[in-house]
Design a protein around this motif. Structure first.
Motif, PDB file in Angstrom:
ATOM      1  N   UNK A 121       0.839  -1.203   0.000  1.00  0.00           N
ATOM      2  CA  UNK A 121       0.000   0.000   0.000  1.00  0.00           C
ATOM      3  C   UNK A 121       0.874   1.252   0.000  1.00  0.00           C
ATOM      4  N   UNK A 122       1.934   1.219   0.803  1.00  0.00           N
ATOM      5  CA  UNK A 122       2.864   2.354   0.850  1.00  0.00           C
ATOM      6  C   UNK A 122       3.552   2.556  -0.493  1.00  0.00           C
ATOM      7  N   UNK A 123       4.044   1.467  -1.092  1.00  0.00           N
ATOM      8  CA  UNK A 123       4.746   1.581  -2.371  1.00  0.00           C
ATOM      9  C   UNK A 123       3.803   2.030  -3.482  1.00  0.00           C
ATOM     10  N   UNK A 124       2.569   1.544  -3.457  1.00  0.00           N
ATOM     11  CA  UNK A 124       1.595   1.939  -4.481  1.00  0.00           C
ATOM     12  C   UNK A 124       1.325   3.434  -4.426  1.00  0.00           C
ATOM     13  N   UNK A 187       3.032  19.979   6.356  1.00  0.00           N
ATOM     14  CA  UNK A 187       2.851  21.044   5.368  1.00  0.00           C
ATOM     15  C   UNK A 187       1.425  21.033   4.828  1.00  0.00           C
ATOM     16  N   UNK A 188       0.900  19.828   4.578  1.00  0.00           N
ATOM     17  CA  UNK A 188      -0.499  19.693   4.172  1.00  0.00           C
ATOM     18  C   UNK A 188      -0.932  18.245   4.359  1.00  0.00           C
ATOM     19  N   UNK A 189      -2.223  18.048   4.490  1.00  0.00           N
ATOM     20  CA  UNK A 189      -2.817  16.708   4.509  1.00  0.00           C
ATOM     21  C   UNK A 189      -4.002  16.740   3.546  1.00  0.00           C
ATOM     22  N   UNK A 190      -3.818  16.146   2.371  1.00  0.00           N
ATOM     23  CA  UNK A 190      -4.887  16.076   1.377  1.00  0.00           C
ATOM     24  C   UNK A 190      -5.308  14.627   1.109  1.00  0.00           C
ATOM     25  N   UNK A 191      -4.310  13.757   0.984  1.00  0.00           N
ATOM     26  CA  UNK A 191      -4.516  12.400   0.489  1.00  0.00           C
ATOM     27  C   UNK A 191      -5.556  11.640   1.319  1.00  0.00           C
ATOM     28  N   UNK A 192      -6.549  11.072   0.626  1.00  0.00           N
ATOM     29  CA  UNK A 192      -7.636  10.381   1.322  1.00  0.00           C
ATOM     30  C   UNK A 192      -7.149   9.139   2.052  1.00  0.00           C
ATOM     31  N   UNK A 193      -6.182   8.438   1.466  1.00  0.00           N
ATOM     32  CA  UNK A 193      -5.678   7.226   2.125  1.00  0.00           C
ATOM     33  C   UNK A 193      -4.944   7.574   3.420  1.00  0.00           C
ATOM     34  N   UNK A 194      -4.147   8.647   3.385  1.00  0.00           N
ATOM     35  CA  UNK A 194      -3.461   9.065   4.606  1.00  0.00           C
ATOM     36  C   UNK A 194      -4.471   9.434   5.687  1.00  0.00           C
ATOM     37  N   UNK A 195      -5.495  10.157   5.282  1.00  0.00           N
ATOM     38  CA  UNK A 195      -6.516  10.572   6.254  1.00  0.00           C
ATOM     39  C   UNK A 195      -7.219   9.355   6.846  1.00  0.00           C
TER      40      UNK A 195
END
Length: 317
Positions: A121-124, A187-195
């Motif tokens: 998942x991280x590499x993808x 700096x920012x949090x946009x990515x849905x997977x990270x959230x």
């Protein structure tokens, strides 16, 4: 006229892929020069790859290079853990991920499966379109401790049947548990997977707090120190433009009390109930900026208003 153009573009794409394969293998060979560190299981496949890249043949090699990277990890978190990372290149790599497997005798089958799932998942997310074997190696080094079971816990904490503890053991002071609160700045949090990861990991580790997506991104987690450190270890290895712990609070919890009392004492230190993703009147062209006045009110209501100045350099109001 279209067909020759397509054929030409395919040839160039194959050449670029082959060049990236060879460059990565040569880089890994220089980084892991020992025979017991890097094993190229099919030297012929690498030789064919080199011939194609250097123009000695026009035939795109069909053999798939396969390498093994063997590491004995000795870090602050793991000691003497042997890990082997197996990688088989595909013809479409790096446009698609290679086949990467991690073998570690200290991991159970289920732990190994979870590690593979999280690593892929991280590499993808982080390496699609770029070479990634070195990133995989570094990710395993940084994260394998999260999947290891401490086999010594039960044996070391339980006395042998019929054996009484010595006087010195009974009288020695026990270490105090630590309650922590981490204030993380991104700096920012946009990515849905990270959230999604942030929400799931905080729930899994029984941490309370909040995350504020957008620019900047803010995360606060609180709970047992070990759980907070676990959360930070997972979050920091994701791909970020910038992420740091801006401030942390550590409070000793008296572990000499009964276990239930220790838990109650730790819970009494929490400023947040559960963990949530908090939005404060999103605005801007992308809806990625939050109302900082509302953020300050949110923090102030929970007795954390002083942290606002640590983040933004001004007093909140």
């Amino acid at each position: 006229m279209t067909l020759p153009v397509m054929e030409s573009s395919n040839i160039m794409a194959h050449l670029e892929q082959a060049e990236s394969h060879l460059a990565e293998i040569e880089l890994l060979s220089s980084m892991y020069p020992g025979e017991d560190e890097l094993v190229i299981t099919d030297q012929l496949a690498v030789a064919e790859l080199r011939e194609y890249v250097e123009g000695a043949t026009d035939t795109y090699p069909l053999s798939r290079p396969h390498i093994l990277i063997k590491q004995k990890l000795d870090t602050d978190t793991v000691k003497g853990v042997n890990v082997t990372i197996s990688c088989t290149y595909s013809s479409d790599y790096p446009n698609v991920l290679p086949e990467i497997a991690v073998r570690c005798p200290d991991l159970s089958r289920s732990q190994q499966a979870q590690l593979h799932s999280d690593m892929n998942a991280y590499l993808s997310e982080s390496c699609r379109g770029d070479v990634c074997v070195l990133s995989a190696v570094e990710w395993v080094k940084d994260n394998v401790h999260l999947y290891l079971t401490d086999k010594s816990t039960s044996s070391s904490s339980t006395a042998a049947p019929g054996r009484k503890e010595s006087r010195s053991t009974c009288s020695s002071p026990q270490p105090k548990e630590q309650f922590s609160r981490l204030w993380i700045y991104s700096h920012h949090i946009y990515n849905k997977r990270k959230r999604k990861n942030i929400l799931e990991w905080s729930k899994e580790l029984d941490l309370s707090g909040f995350s504020m997506p957008g620019k900047p991104g803010i995360i606060c987690v609180e709970g047992p120190q070990s759980a907070c450190e676990d959360f930070w270890a997972r979050v920091k290895v994701l791909t970020w433009k910038k992420i740091i712990i801006r401030h942390r609070e550590d409070v000793a919890v008296d572990s000499r009390r009964a276990e239930a009392s220790v838990a109650d004492n730790a819970d009494s230190l929490r400023r947040f109930t559960g963990f949530e993703e908090a939005m404060f009147d999103p605005h801007g062209n992308r809806g990625n900026h939050m109302n900082l006045g509302q953020l300050y009110q949110y923090l102030n209501e929970r007795g954390c208003g002083d942290v606002f100045q640590l983040y933004f350099g001004i007093e909140g109001r």
